[in-house]
Design a protein around this motif. Structure first.
Motif, short mmCIF file in Angstrom:
data_model
loop_
_atom_site.label_atom_id
_atom_site.label_comp_id
_atom_site.label_asym_id
_atom_site.label_seq_id
_atom_site.Cartn_x
_atom_site.Cartn_y
_atom_site.Cartn_z
N PHE A 20 0.84 -1.20 0.00
CA PHE A 20 0.00 0.00 0.00
C PHE A 20 0.87 1.25 0.00
O PHE A 20 0.62 2.20 -0.74
CB PHE A 20 -0.94 0.00 1.21
CG PHE A 20 -1.90 1.15 1.22
CD1 PHE A 20 -3.09 1.07 0.51
CD2 PHE A 20 -1.61 2.31 1.91
CE1 PHE A 20 -3.98 2.14 0.50
CE2 PHE A 20 -2.49 3.38 1.92
CZ PHE A 20 -3.68 3.29 1.22
N TYR A 21 1.91 1.24 0.82
CA TYR A 21 2.83 2.39 0.89
C TYR A 21 3.49 2.63 -0.48
O TYR A 21 3.53 3.76 -0.96
CB TYR A 21 3.89 2.17 1.96
CG TYR A 21 5.02 3.17 1.89
CD1 TYR A 21 4.83 4.50 2.27
CD2 TYR A 21 6.26 2.80 1.39
CE1 TYR A 21 5.86 5.42 2.18
CE2 TYR A 21 7.30 3.72 1.29
CZ TYR A 21 7.09 5.03 1.68
OH TYR A 21 8.10 5.94 1.58
N LEU A 22 4.02 1.56 -1.08
CA LEU A 22 4.68 1.71 -2.38
C LEU A 22 3.70 2.20 -3.44
O LEU A 22 4.07 2.97 -4.33
CB LEU A 22 5.32 0.39 -2.80
CG LEU A 22 6.52 -0.06 -1.97
CD1 LEU A 22 6.95 -1.47 -2.37
CD2 LEU A 22 7.67 0.92 -2.09
N SER A 23 2.45 1.78 -3.34
CA SER A 23 1.43 2.23 -4.30
C SER A 23 1.07 3.69 -4.09
O SER A 23 0.56 4.34 -5.00
CB SER A 23 0.16 1.39 -4.16
OG SER A 23 0.42 0.07 -4.54
N SER A 24 1.32 4.20 -2.91
CA SER A 24 1.01 5.59 -2.61
C SER A 24 2.05 6.56 -3.15
O SER A 24 1.80 7.76 -3.24
CB SER A 24 0.88 5.80 -1.10
OG SER A 24 -0.13 4.98 -0.58
N LEU A 25 3.23 6.05 -3.49
CA LEU A 25 4.30 6.90 -3.99
C LEU A 25 4.04 7.31 -5.43
O LEU A 25 3.63 6.48 -6.25
CB LEU A 25 5.65 6.18 -3.89
CG LEU A 25 6.09 5.74 -2.50
CD1 LEU A 25 7.38 4.94 -2.59
CD2 LEU A 25 6.27 6.95 -1.59
N GLN A 26 4.33 8.57 -5.75
CA GLN A 26 4.12 9.03 -7.12
C GLN A 26 5.11 8.40 -8.09
O GLN A 26 4.78 8.14 -9.24
CB GLN A 26 4.22 10.55 -7.18
CG GLN A 26 3.04 11.23 -6.54
CD GLN A 26 3.09 12.74 -6.71
OE1 GLN A 26 3.84 13.26 -7.53
NE2 GLN A 26 2.27 13.44 -5.95
N SER A 27 6.33 8.15 -7.65
CA SER A 27 7.30 7.46 -8.48
C SER A 27 8.08 6.48 -7.59
O SER A 27 9.12 6.82 -7.04
CB SER A 27 8.25 8.44 -9.18
OG SER A 27 8.97 9.18 -8.23
N PRO A 28 7.56 5.26 -7.45
CA PRO A 28 8.20 4.28 -6.57
C PRO A 28 9.53 3.81 -7.14
O PRO A 28 9.75 3.85 -8.35
CB PRO A 28 7.20 3.14 -6.52
CG PRO A 28 6.45 3.24 -7.79
CD PRO A 28 6.39 4.72 -8.11
N PRO A 29 10.43 3.37 -6.26
CA PRO A 29 11.71 2.86 -6.75
C PRO A 29 11.52 1.55 -7.51
O PRO A 29 10.65 0.76 -7.17
CB PRO A 29 12.51 2.64 -5.47
CG PRO A 29 11.48 2.44 -4.42
CD PRO A 29 10.30 3.28 -4.82
N ASN A 30 12.31 1.36 -8.54
CA ASN A 30 12.26 0.11 -9.29
C ASN A 30 13.61 -0.59 -9.09
O ASN A 30 14.62 -0.13 -9.62
CB ASN A 30 12.00 0.35 -10.77
CG ASN A 30 11.70 -0.93 -11.51
OD1 ASN A 30 11.79 -2.02 -10.96
ND2 ASN A 30 11.34 -0.80 -12.76
N PRO A 31 13.62 -1.68 -8.31
CA PRO A 31 14.90 -2.33 -8.01
C PRO A 31 15.52 -3.07 -9.20
O PRO A 31 16.67 -3.47 -9.15
CB PRO A 31 14.53 -3.32 -6.91
CG PRO A 31 13.09 -3.63 -7.15
CD PRO A 31 12.50 -2.36 -7.72
#
Length: 154
Positions: A20-31
């Protein structure tokens, strides 16, 4: 045994919170870096096993799908013990069902986050990650049962 149930549920809920937290980010990190996928794809093609290389090409073109798949694979590994310790009926199937429903709600949630989109292909990648995790769990359970049978015979 009761404490294990609470721990497994807490771990699954915490992992869902991370998603949920990662989905809330406008540009999440891509590992996953495309360079790594390109090298892996090229190596497999040079080895003459293009049929194995094809998924890496897809993930090179759409690295977010690999991220979804890996994230939900992890979710499947945490959700299964929680379901196994509480419901205890068809944990693999229920993990896929509940995990996919959570993935659908996550995609809906993402539709409200600026610069994010909600797509069926992301949900499909979530489903595939859940499915792979359950196939691994079923395989591990079968190996453990086989190993235990061999111990009894000896």
């Amino acid at each position: 045994m009761q404490i294990t149930k609470y721990i497994s549920v807490a771990v699954a809920v915490s992992y869902a919170g991370l998603i949920f937290y990662l989905s809330s980010l406008q540009s999440p990190p891509n590992p996953v870096t495309p360079e790594l996928l390109i090298k892996l794809h090229k190596m497999l093609v040079e080895m003459g096993i293009e049929f194995i290389a094809y998924p890496f090409y897809i993930f090179y073109r759409h690295p977010d799908k690999l991220a979804h798949m890996l994230l939900y694979m992890g979710f499947g590994f945490t959700l299964n013990p929680a379901i196994r310790s509480t419901i205890n009926k068809h944990p693999e199937a229920l993990t896929i069902v509940f995990g996919t429903l959570y993935g659908a709600s996550d995609e809906f949630h993402q539709s409200f986050v600026p610069h994010r989109s909600s797509t069926v292909s992301d949900l499909f990648a979530d489903f595939v990650g859940l499915l792979i995790s359950q196939i691994v769990i079923i395989g591990m359970v079968k190996v453990i049962k086989l190993k235990n049978r061999r111990k009894v015979v000896q």
